[in-house]
Design an enzyme around this catalytic site. Structure first.
Site, PDB file in Angstrom:
ATOM      1  CB  SER A 284      81.563  15.114  93.393  1.00 13.65           C
ATOM      2  OG  SER A 284      81.446  16.523  93.463  1.00 13.65           O
ATOM      3  NE  ARG A 323      86.278   8.098  40.939  1.00 13.24           N
ATOM      4  CZ  ARG A 323      87.555   8.084  40.526  1.00 13.24           C
ATOM      5  NH1 ARG A 323      87.850   7.683  39.302  1.00 13.24           N
ATOM      6  NH2 ARG A 323      88.512   8.455  41.325  1.00 13.24           N
TER       7      ARG A 323
END
Length: 454
Positions: A284, A323
């Site tokens: 930290s 398509r």
């Protein structure tokens, strides 16, 4: 993502998760350079397959192959500068090859459509990406199997609804992950063939442009690209891609559950496992004592993001007619990201397990954290043979209430509730006496894993 830019001059968004923990090998599988190379390779193989059947002269095919091999290294600027206007990259790829094809000029891409080339290349990418996922998963599986072996008898508290339940072993816990991983890999490999299929069906899927030689050309093309043959077009039938995506995500969910397990068991108040230690690892910026579970956190990030991709893949299956009109473009974005996310989760899970610290002594100490209440079922079952299950349940339940209200351990309170003739039933019961099939569970999961690895 840290994948290559979509076209020349664009800037890919910075991903901190990918920068720190991403799988660069999987990213390379889906890079723009790799895609260009594969598209050119498909065009080359198509020309050679057509030459096999006399559709074009062999000399023309050889010139096309030579041009395609050279063009793959130098066509990027030309392709991406034109593709945005065209909407697809294959037309500029074909032109780049055709410009250099000499006797093959005018014979490049004969009878194919853009999606044939891109889908065939996609099938190759998914094939290679699937193989890499399996390799990553096998590393995880081997590490899980080793944990099963080592900790088959390491007693710890089994937990249900986040509370201590009954004794188990750390090995048995890992066996559940190992067996799930095995099933996920099996599904992924089973579906590999369905996504590794050739596509060469022309404009609307009828192969009309290649006439009566279309099926044989397609078969030759599949052989050259090491893909499965196909006799029905899949331009809009994308179910196999969705299923394989779901299988990949299922694999990542094993890593997610495992990472959450590590986080939960590494809580300060639990302390039963911990990630690897190192100077400033998980540190930290303000709290000097911290050693955060950074790999587990990264794994969860990757796995959750991967699972969020499935709804988009489901929408990609909505393509209509012969398509798609927009649905295909969903895959362009989702598939590369999904495979990179899953592979990254697996890669970091391997690193997590390789450095995992198992605190067996703390596991033993935590068995008494709730006054030994996790032995309540064991006591009940020991008494059930004499006084019946229901009466035994209520007797032990009452003892639990008393133990909690008086802050005493369950065993001593229960002994006071029993007749002298019944106390021996619970007197010597220890957590290791109530492990059921934990050892067999470990052995079974490991045996299945090692049989598939043999």
């Amino acid at each position: 993502m840290t994948l290559d830019s979509i076209h020349s001059g664009s800037i890919a968004p910075f991903s901190l998760l990918m920068k720190l923990y991403g799988d660069t090998e999987m990213s390379a599988c889906w890079s723009s350079g790799r895609s260009l190379t594969l598209w050119a390779e498909v065009e080359s193989a198509l020309a050679q397959s057509q030459a096999d059947m006399g559709v074009i002269p062999r000399k023309a095919a050889d010139d096309i192959s030579a041009a395609a091999g050279a063009a793959a290294d130098r066509m990027a600027d030309q392709v991406w500068s034109q593709a945005e206007n065209v909407g697809y990259p294959i037309l500029p790829v074909v032109r780049a090859i055709d410009d250099a094809a000499r006797t093959g000029k005018g014979r490049v891409h004969l009878g194919a459509t853009t999606q044939d080339i891109m889908d065939s290349a996609l099938a190759m990418q998914i094939r290679d990406a699937t193989d890499l996922l399996v390799l990553r998963a096998e590393v995880v599986g081997d590490l899980l199997a080793a944990l099963c072996d080592t900790h088959a008898a390491t007693v710890m508290a089994g937990r249900t609804h986040a509370q201590q339940a009954v004794p188990t072993t750390f090995g048995a816990k890992m066996a559940v992950f190992l067996d799930q991983l095995s099933r996920c890999i099996d599904r992924l490999e089973r579906e590999r063939a369905s996504t590794s299929r050739i596509s060469l069906f022309g404009a609307a899927g009828t192969s009309a442009a290649l006439g009566n030689r279309s099926a044989v050309v397609r078969e030759r093309l599949a052989q050259r690209l090491d893909l499965e043959p196909a006799d029905v077009p899949w331009h809009v039938a994308r179910d196999a891609l969705f299923v394989q995506s779901a299988n990949a995500v299922a694999l990542s969910q094993v890593t997610l559950r495992l990472a959450r397990e590590v986080i939960d068991l590494s809580r300060t108040e639990v302390g039963e496992v911990a990630e690897a230690v190192g100077i400033h690892r998980g540190a930290s910026s303000t709290m000097p004592q911290k050693s955060n579970p950074i790999l587990s956190e990264a794994i969860i990030g990757f796995a959750v993001c991967a699972s969020s991709m499935l709804p988009a893949m489901a929408r990609a299956m909505e393509a209509g007619h012969e398509r798609s009109a927009g649905e295909w473009q969903i895959e362009w974005q989702v598939l590369p990201e999904l495979f990179v996310l899953v592979s990254s989760a697996l890669l970091q899970t391997g690193a997590l397990l390789a450095g995992l610290r198992v605190n067996a002594e703390t596991m033993r100490e935590n068995l008494t954290a709730d006054g030994g209440m996790l032995m309540s079922e064991a006591y009940m079952m020991a008494l059930a043979g004499v006084i019946g299950r229901e009466e035994a349940h209520e007797l032990v339940y009452s003892a639990c209430l008393t133990a909690r209200s008086t802050n005493r351990d369950l065993h001593s309170v229960l002994e006071e509730s029993l007749s002298e003739s019944d106390r021996h039933l619970v007197a010597r019961l220890q957590p290791e006496d109530y492990l059921g099939e934990a050892g067999n569970i470990c052995a079974g999961a490991v045996a299945r894993w090692r049989s598939r690895r043999a």
